[in-house]
Design a protein around this motif. Structure first.
Motif, mmCIF file in Angstrom:
data_model
loop_
_atom_site.group_PDB
_atom_site.id
_atom_site.type_symbol
_atom_site.label_atom_id
_atom_site.label_comp_id
_atom_site.label_asym_id
_atom_site.label_seq_id
_atom_site.Cartn_x
_atom_site.Cartn_y
_atom_site.Cartn_z
ATOM 1 N N UNK A 249 0.771 -1.298 0.078
ATOM 2 C CA UNK A 249 0.026 -0.106 0.057
ATOM 3 C C UNK A 249 0.880 1.278 0.040
ATOM 4 N N UNK A 250 1.866 1.355 0.763
ATOM 5 C CA UNK A 250 2.673 2.438 0.818
ATOM 6 C C UNK A 250 4.209 2.099 0.428
ATOM 7 N N UNK A 251 4.733 1.236 0.542
ATOM 8 C CA UNK A 251 6.198 1.343 0.391
ATOM 9 C C UNK A 251 6.723 1.417 -1.156
ATOM 10 N N UNK A 252 7.772 1.706 -1.710
ATOM 11 C CA UNK A 252 8.144 1.866 -2.885
ATOM 12 C C UNK A 252 8.713 0.590 -3.464
ATOM 13 N N UNK A 253 7.818 0.079 -4.643
ATOM 14 C CA UNK A 253 8.028 -1.063 -5.156
ATOM 15 C C UNK A 253 9.170 -1.369 -6.012
ATOM 16 N N UNK A 254 9.979 -0.058 -6.428
ATOM 17 C CA UNK A 254 11.052 -0.499 -7.298
ATOM 18 C C UNK A 254 10.624 -0.592 -8.727
ATOM 19 N N UNK A 255 11.743 -1.159 -9.783
ATOM 20 C CA UNK A 255 11.478 -1.355 -11.152
ATOM 21 C C UNK A 255 12.193 -0.351 -11.951
ATOM 22 N N UNK A 256 11.566 -0.094 -13.111
ATOM 23 C CA UNK A 256 10.475 -1.027 -13.684
ATOM 24 C C UNK A 256 10.954 -2.338 -13.874
ATOM 25 N N UNK A 257 9.763 -3.385 -13.599
ATOM 26 C CA UNK A 257 9.608 -4.739 -13.971
ATOM 27 C C UNK A 257 9.173 -5.304 -15.297
ATOM 28 N N UNK A 284 4.811 -0.155 -11.387
ATOM 29 C CA UNK A 284 5.973 -0.850 -11.183
ATOM 30 C C UNK A 284 6.529 -1.446 -12.280
ATOM 31 N N UNK A 285 5.727 -1.788 -13.620
ATOM 32 C CA UNK A 285 6.179 -2.742 -14.656
ATOM 33 C C UNK A 285 6.255 -1.666 -15.869
ATOM 34 N N UNK A 286 7.201 -2.014 -16.845
ATOM 35 C CA UNK A 286 7.432 -1.120 -17.936
ATOM 36 C C UNK A 286 6.256 -1.178 -18.965
ATOM 37 N N UNK A 287 6.037 -0.112 -19.789
ATOM 38 C CA UNK A 287 5.158 -0.263 -20.777
ATOM 39 C C UNK A 287 5.058 -1.697 -21.633
ATOM 40 N N UNK A 288 3.916 -2.285 -21.282
ATOM 41 C CA UNK A 288 3.786 -3.670 -22.002
ATOM 42 C C UNK A 288 3.943 -4.811 -21.025
ATOM 43 N N UNK A 289 4.558 -4.307 -19.739
ATOM 44 C CA UNK A 289 4.712 -5.402 -18.725
ATOM 45 C C UNK A 289 3.339 -6.188 -18.347
ATOM 46 N N UNK A 366 6.082 6.411 -15.263
ATOM 47 C CA UNK A 366 5.498 6.892 -14.172
ATOM 48 C C UNK A 366 6.714 6.584 -13.052
ATOM 49 N N UNK A 367 7.167 7.601 -12.468
ATOM 50 C CA UNK A 367 8.360 7.195 -11.389
ATOM 51 C C UNK A 367 7.815 7.182 -10.087
ATOM 52 N N UNK A 368 6.502 7.261 -9.644
ATOM 53 C CA UNK A 368 6.217 7.540 -8.185
ATOM 54 C C UNK A 368 6.552 6.570 -7.298
ATOM 55 N N UNK A 369 6.364 5.238 -7.840
ATOM 56 C CA UNK A 369 6.786 4.081 -6.826
ATOM 57 C C UNK A 369 8.292 3.539 -7.082
ATOM 58 N N UNK A 370 8.787 4.054 -7.969
ATOM 59 C CA UNK A 370 10.237 3.469 -8.124
ATOM 60 C C UNK A 370 11.623 4.157 -7.349
ATOM 61 N N UNK A 371 11.441 3.638 -5.993
ATOM 62 C CA UNK A 371 12.206 4.205 -4.971
ATOM 63 C C UNK A 371 12.660 3.140 -4.389
#
Length: 371
Positions: A249-257, A284-289, A366-371
């Motif tokens: 819900x709140x942590x950064x997921x990383x990626x893009x996967x 969290x996934x790249x376009x097409x992920x 979208x870089x919001x969750x890539x931390x």
């Protein structure tokens, strides 16, 4: 530097007092009278304050310096409710996630005491504080809080602790879960392998025992193992795997996967939060992920959602979906090529759905969750 959290004891009164006063000083418009009341309070009163039944008083410490504090106290009349009565972060330490860190730990301890909801109060026009608490799961209620000196009332905000209660069941029942889970890889593994290229990089949510990650890696994929339970992450690390705790819900997921793989994980997410989690998965996934997930099948209207102590003998929250409702939620979160089908195994006591989907190719970064 690393920030450590520790419980406050009555012996810490000389540390707690200046920190507590700093917290009150930070919001004079709301706490002015309380600050005046506490400034000259004798030691025995501070010790009494620290002996409230069930109270959780935490300090955040960095290099032997206190940089934050939080206090949560169960409601004397409602054991399922607790109030966050103090929150303070040193000015130099703000913007580093300490509020979430402190509140999450307060919630984790209180849930073990049977608390299901955590409340706090903010000054009505303190939009910055309100937004900060909304980001970590609090929602404003219509219940008026304490009356302020200027005649207004504080705004009461509430956070549901369903996720924390479910994770507690896994923390306490990691051994039991492992014993009662077969070692055959999930059918979702084959679904994902048919959708991603060789050496695809996959984020697994809810790795648990690591069974499915092992199968994906054996097939040539790279897997980032995560789990909301510290107990399972510790087990994975002890087995020699890289793994991290992830709050979806709140942590950064990383990626893009290349893909997000979630076998029997989203079924623990309350219906009201599912859209947000699915959106975070898409980012969290790249376009097409790819998204590949399973949930339990039910009516799909929320009527059957609730707590069950099956398998772990400890309550866990379950959200049930039907094909149309699940497809609508996934599509609404921005995924395309959504495919939902029943995949219940013959003789199974419960029915299951599998969903696969893709992030649109033209979807911008979208870089919001890539931390």
């Amino acid at each position: 530097m690393t920030i450590a959290l520790r419980r406050v004891t009555a012996e810490d009164w000389d540390v707690w007092r200046p920190v507590r006063l700093a917290a009150l000083t930070d919001a004079p418009q709301a706490f002015g009278s309380r600050l005046e009341d506490w400034q000259d309070a004798p030691e025995h009163r501070w010790r009494t304050r620290l002996s409230l039944p069930g109270a959780v008083d935490l300090l955040a410490v960095e290099d032997d310096v206190v940089v934050g504090m939080a206090s949560g106290v169960p409601d004397a009349d409602d054991p399922a409710l607790a109030e966050l009565i103090s929150m303070w972060v040193a000015p130099d330490a703000r913007g580093r996630g300490l509020v979430a860190l402190l509140v999450d730990e307060v919630a984790r301890v209180l849930v073990a005491q049977g608390v299901a909801h955590l409340e706090l109060s903010v000054v009505p026009d303190n939009d910055r504080a309100r937004r900060a608490y909304e980001r970590i799961g609090f929602t404003a209620t219509d219940t008026p809080g304490d009356r302020l000196p200027d005649g207004r009332h504080e705004t009461v905000m509430r956070r549901d602790l369903t996720a924390e209660r479910t994770l507690l069941a896994y923390e306490r029942g990691a051994d039991r879960y492992t014993e009662r889970t077969d070692d055959h890889r999930a059918g979702l593994v084959d679904d994902l392998l048919a959708l991603v290229p060789e050496r695809a990089h996959v984020l697994e949510l809810g790795s648990g025992t690591g069974r499915d990650a092992d199968a994906l890696e054996s097939a040539g994929l790279r897997v980032d193992r995560t789990d909301g339970s510290v107990a399972f992450v510790d087990r994975l690390r002890a087995a020699g795997h890289d793994a991290r705790v992830l709050d979806v819900r709140r942590d950064g997921w990383g990626g893009p996967y290349d893909a997000v793989f979630a076998n029997a994980v989203l079924l623990h997410v309350p219906r009201s939060d599912t859209g947000t989690v699915l959106e975070r998965a898409r980012r969290a996934v790249r376009p097409g992920g790819v998204l590949a997930a399973t949930v339990k099948r039910g009516d799909g209207d929320g009527q059957g959602d609730g707590w069950s102590d099956r398998k772990l003998d400890d309550p866990r929250w379950f959200t049930y979906w039907d094909e149309d409702a699940l497809a609508g939620a996934v599509t609404g979160a921005g995924w395309v090529a959504v495919d939902v089908r029943e995949t219940t195994r013959p003789g199974a006591e419960e029915r299951w759905l599998t969903v696969t989907a893709r992030r649109p190719e033209e979807d911008g970064p979208d870089e919001e969750d890539r931390s």
